[in-house]
Design a protein around this motif. Structure first.
Motif, PDB file in Angstrom:
ATOM      1  N   UNK A 119      21.626  -5.945  78.142  1.00  0.00           N
ATOM      2  CA  UNK A 119      21.816  -5.508  76.751  1.00  0.00           C
ATOM      3  C   UNK A 119      20.641  -5.939  75.879  1.00  0.00           C
ATOM      4  N   UNK A 120      20.209  -5.043  75.021  1.00  0.00           N
ATOM      5  CA  UNK A 120      19.074  -5.315  74.139  1.00  0.00           C
ATOM      6  C   UNK A 120      19.576  -5.610  72.733  1.00  0.00           C
ATOM      7  N   UNK A 121      19.115  -6.734  72.184  1.00  0.00           N
ATOM      8  CA  UNK A 121      19.523  -7.107  70.838  1.00  0.00           C
ATOM      9  C   UNK A 121      18.846  -6.237  69.794  1.00  0.00           C
ATOM     10  N   UNK A 122      19.626  -5.757  68.838  1.00  0.00           N
ATOM     11  CA  UNK A 122      19.088  -4.912  67.766  1.00  0.00           C
ATOM     12  C   UNK A 122      19.276  -5.666  66.457  1.00  0.00           C
ATOM     13  N   UNK A 123      18.168  -6.137  65.834  1.00  0.00           N
ATOM     14  CA  UNK A 123      18.305  -6.905  64.584  1.00  0.00           C
ATOM     15  C   UNK A 123      18.490  -5.980  63.382  1.00  0.00           C
ATOM     16  N   UNK A 124      19.188  -6.478  62.387  1.00  0.00           N
ATOM     17  CA  UNK A 124      19.331  -5.738  61.134  1.00  0.00           C
ATOM     18  C   UNK A 124      18.069  -5.920  60.298  1.00  0.00           C
ATOM     19  N   UNK A 125      17.828  -5.008  59.371  1.00  0.00           N
ATOM     20  CA  UNK A 125      16.619  -5.064  58.555  1.00  0.00           C
ATOM     21  C   UNK A 125      16.590  -6.301  57.662  1.00  0.00           C
ATOM     22  N   UNK A 126      17.779  -6.763  57.239  1.00  0.00           N
ATOM     23  CA  UNK A 126      17.791  -7.934  56.359  1.00  0.00           C
ATOM     24  C   UNK A 126      17.750  -9.245  57.129  1.00  0.00           C
ATOM     25  N   UNK A 422      28.961  -5.035  60.920  1.00  0.00           N
ATOM     26  CA  UNK A 422      27.934  -4.081  61.340  1.00  0.00           C
ATOM     27  C   UNK A 422      27.692  -3.009  60.282  1.00  0.00           C
ATOM     28  N   UNK A 423      28.772  -2.523  59.666  1.00  0.00           N
ATOM     29  CA  UNK A 423      28.624  -1.474  58.663  1.00  0.00           C
ATOM     30  C   UNK A 423      27.803  -1.960  57.474  1.00  0.00           C
ATOM     31  N   UNK A 424      27.967  -3.232  57.093  1.00  0.00           N
ATOM     32  CA  UNK A 424      27.212  -3.781  55.963  1.00  0.00           C
ATOM     33  C   UNK A 424      25.765  -4.098  56.353  1.00  0.00           C
ATOM     34  N   UNK A 425      25.570  -4.563  57.575  1.00  0.00           N
ATOM     35  CA  UNK A 425      24.228  -4.995  57.980  1.00  0.00           C
ATOM     36  C   UNK A 425      23.348  -3.839  58.448  1.00  0.00           C
ATOM     37  N   UNK A 426      23.982  -2.746  58.921  1.00  0.00           N
ATOM     38  CA  UNK A 426      23.222  -1.589  59.421  1.00  0.00           C
ATOM     39  C   UNK A 426      23.687  -0.331  58.683  1.00  0.00           C
ATOM     40  N   UNK A 427      23.419  -0.252  57.381  1.00  0.00           N
ATOM     41  CA  UNK A 427      23.957   0.879  56.606  1.00  0.00           C
ATOM     42  C   UNK A 427      23.410   2.231  57.014  1.00  0.00           C
ATOM     43  N   UNK A 428      22.246   2.299  57.625  1.00  0.00           N
ATOM     44  CA  UNK A 428      21.672   3.588  58.002  1.00  0.00           C
ATOM     45  C   UNK A 428      21.648   3.816  59.487  1.00  0.00           C
ATOM     46  N   UNK A 429      22.532   3.112  60.215  1.00  0.00           N
ATOM     47  CA  UNK A 429      22.488   3.218  61.674  1.00  0.00           C
ATOM     48  C   UNK A 429      23.902   3.186  62.240  1.00  0.00           C
ATOM     49  N   UNK A 430      24.176   4.051  63.190  1.00  0.00           N
ATOM     50  CA  UNK A 430      25.479   4.056  63.832  1.00  0.00           C
ATOM     51  C   UNK A 430      25.598   2.924  64.838  1.00  0.00           C
TER      52      UNK A 430
END
Length: 698
Positions: A119-126, A422-430
């Motif tokens: 699994x690859x970690x995907x960081x949030x923009x913030x 996840x919804x708050x941290x990745x607002x433009x990503x599913x």
């Protein structure tokens, strides 16, 4: 209660002696039921294990997402379980946090088989959140194995916690596991709560230390019998029974069964005052209230069976399950309850024993006063009541949208809080995959088309087998948002020959199918109810009046839901199937009480009463027991409001409030007022609408 509750004669009657053999009938009935329960108990205990709560058991049978779920089960490894590990720190993740997260992920992937590489970690923009999407076919379709997998992953995430760092497990697999754990607690909690509610209400109603135990024991017997019968249907016909339908069946058995007991016991008490032997008094009570009870239970069962026409699996399965519950309650209350009461004799009513030849204590009747108020200005009462129902119905414009799967809990489990993070941290990503299954021969073209589709962030090919290839798509928009919905619709429009599923697509199909089912099932329910009423009341006007009344109650209750579900209870949506299910229950159960009232009114008219006297007498004599029955039925449905699932809470609220509205407003005022205004025309076109007053029966 007219043909239901009271006897028209008040002079004590002493019937001729019956052969001694007749005295053995109650014992034979009790023995038969003991044998039935002895046979039923082992099978009733297996019902919980036979319940199915996979998403495919709720999905519409013909939907695209259902085809995806079925095809996934046939792919190598079986159905996949999608998980998302979420690490979050409010002030931003540190390097030590990322190292700790990777160590936990390595440990998890070392213990379980996850496809698609590490699994690859995907960081949030913030920088506050790190998510690791993971997919595995390890548990396949085994629910216990999936629960064990999710529990193990959560235990590993919780090991060696770091202060200030939140580690949660989300994704469809975790959400389904949390929901199944809730379902596991429903049966026991629901049964205990329902028994307690019914016991308290029976004690308050009968004011006897013994009498309340009799109907409660009998209705418990009916519940066991119904569970065994439903288990038999599962084995014989592969009937889909979900935890939700099993819970509703339990409430129906206790609610309807207790209602029938109240009606029969009240009539039996009256007959004991004029007939010396309990056996003969019970026969008279059954002759008086039996037809109305049979008609009312038949109405409920027929309405529920109309759900078989629904395409939604959970709704179509509920139809026969609920009908079995009602019929089981009816059978027990018309056979076992009379037998036990006869064997116990008059002493079961202690301390308020109905002595032979005695007159009932005269009390001021609340319903007589209500009838008098309705009789003084029936037109004003009718118009005011309809305006009130109409005003409440306007609340439907404030109903929340369709309930999202993650909002289905009254208390948020870990999977829901993880998805909200996840919804708050990745607002433009599913963060929730859309699953496409394409014919293997055209999989490459389907993959290319999926990547070109507007709103798609990424698409990757996965497993192949049985002529199908799995493609995992991530949308740019968050799950169950308008943007993701548009992406799913675009995929379905652009991928000919493929099927598009996944959690969000499933919710879309649930909503679309529920709306389609309403157009099919609602007319069927109305037709079945009208037909039964026409046959029973031998009229067209009275059945139409009762049907319009219960439909008005349904509209008012849905409007009331719009006023309280989101503003008061904080629910984010309405279960898509709730309008249809609440309609079926409110129409079928509401007509129940209308049958008792109008049946009594018809008998009074046949006995020679003028229309006004017939209507007011029917209300006076039936109102008390109908009110008790309505309170009991409403109270049993409120038990659903204590369960931790929003759809069951909404169902309990709508039906309970609807039954109370029907009992105390519609039956008491609106039906009575309309009957007063219509006079004998209420029985049109039957002969009762044309002839003058008949001579009273001797």
């Amino acid at each position: 209660m007219g043909p239901v509750l009271t006897a028209s004669e008040t002079t004590p009657a002493k019937p001729p002696a019956r052969p001694t053999a007749w005295r053995a009938v109650p014992w034979a009935v009790v023995a038969l039921w003991v044998a039935v329960i002895a046979l039923a108990l082992p099978f009733a205990g297996k019902l919980a294990d036979a319940q199915r709560d996979n998403i495919i058991d709720y999905l519409p049978a013909s939907a695209d997402s259902t085809q995806v779920a079925k095809i996934e089960q046939a792919l190598p490894g079986g159905e996949s379980t999608e998980l998302v590990v979420v690490y979050h720190r409010d002030g931003g993740l540190t390097a030590a946090d990322r190292t700790h997260a990777q160590q936990r992920i390595d440990e998890i992937t070392g213990a379980h088989e996850f496809g698609g590489g590490p699994p690859r970690g995907i960081p949030s923009q913030d920088g506050t959140t790190l998510m690791y999407p993971m997919s595995t076919t390890e548990p396949g379709t085994d629910n216990d194995a999936r629960i064990a997998l999710v529990d193990d992953v959560r235990e590993r995430l919780a090991a060696a916690p770091v202060e200030g760092l939140d580690a949660e497990l989300g994704g469809p697999g975790a959400l389904m596991t949390d929901m199944e754990k809730v379902f596991e607690t429903i049966d026991g909690t629901l049964m205990i709560a329902t028994v307690l509610v019914v016991a308290v209400l029976l004690i308050l109603t009968y004011r006897s230390p013994f009498l309340w135990l009799v109907p409660l024991t009998v209705v418990g017997t009916a519940a066991v019998a119904s569970q065994a019968l439903v288990y038999g249907l599962i084995q014989g016909f592969d009937l889909t029974v979900t935890s939700q339908s099993a819970a509703i069946m339990t409430v129906l058995v206790f609610g309807a069964g207790t209602d029938y007991a109240l009606l029969l016991v009240a009539r039996y008490r009256e007959e004991l005052r004029r007939i010396e032997r309990p056996y003969d008094a019970m026969l008279a009570a059954l002759r008086g209230c039996g037809p109305a009870v049979l008609a009312s239970s038949g109405t409920v069962a027929a309405g529920l069976l109309c759900l078989l026409a629904a395409d939604l699996n959970s709704a179509s399965g509920l139809g026969p399950v609920g009908a079995v519950g009602v019929v089981s309650a009816l059978a027990a209350m018309l056979t076992l309850l009379p037998a036990v009461l006869v064997l116990l004799g008059r002493r079961v009513f202690w301390p308020l024993v109905p002595a032979y030849g005695s007159e009932p204590k005269q009390r001021r009747s609340l319903f007589a006063a209500m009838g008098s108020s309705a009789g003084r200005r029936p037109a004003a009462v009718l118009v005011s009541g309809m305006l009130l129902l109409g005003a409440l119905a306007l609340g439907v414009f404030n109903l929340p949208g369709d309930l999202a799967q993650e909002d289905s809990f009254t208390q948020q489990p870990e999977s829901v809080t993880a998805m909200k993070t996840l919804a708050e941290a990745y607002p433009g990503q599913g963060s929730q995959p859309i699953t496409v299954v394409a014919p293997t021969g055209t999989a490459e073209a389907a993959l290319a088309e999926a990547r070109r589709t507007q709103g798609v962030a990424s698409a990757e090919a996965g497993r192949s087998g049985g002529g199908w290839t799995e493609i995992t798509v991530l949308a740019k928009d968050a799950p169950e948002t308008p943007g993701e919905t548009a992406t799913i619709e675009a995929l379905r429009a652009g991928l000919d020959g493929s099927h598009v599923g996944g959690p969000s697509a499933q919710q879309m199909d649930l909503a679309d199918t529920s709306a389609s089912d309403q157009k099919v099932v609602i007319p069927l329910v109305l037709g079945a109810v009208l037909l039964i009423l026409v046959v029973l009341l031998r009229s067209l006007v009275a059945p139409l009046m009762l049907t319009v009344a219960v439909v008005a109650v349904w509209g008012a209750v849905m409007g009331l839901g719009g006023l309280v579900f989101e503003p008061v209870f904080g629910f984010e949506g309405l279960d898509p199937g709730m309008p249809l299910l609440s309609f079926v229950f409110l129409v079928a159960l509401g007509v129940d009480y209308g049958i008792f009232l109008m049946h009594r009114m018809r008998e009074e008219s046949l006995d020679g009463a003028d229309p006004r006297t017939a209507a007011l007498t029917a209300l006076r004599t039936t109102g008390g027991v109908i009110a008790s029955a309505g309170i009991v039925l409403a109270a049993t449905f409120t038990v659903l409001m204590n369960l931790p699932l929003v759809p069951l809470f909404e169902m309990g609220f709508l039906v309970a409030v609807g039954v109370l509205l029907d009992t105390f407003l519609v039956r008491t005022y609106l039906v009575t007022s309309a009957s007063l205004l219509l006079g004998r025309r209420v029985w049109w076109p039957g002969p009762l609408s044309r002839r003058g007053p008949a001579a009273p029966k001797p």
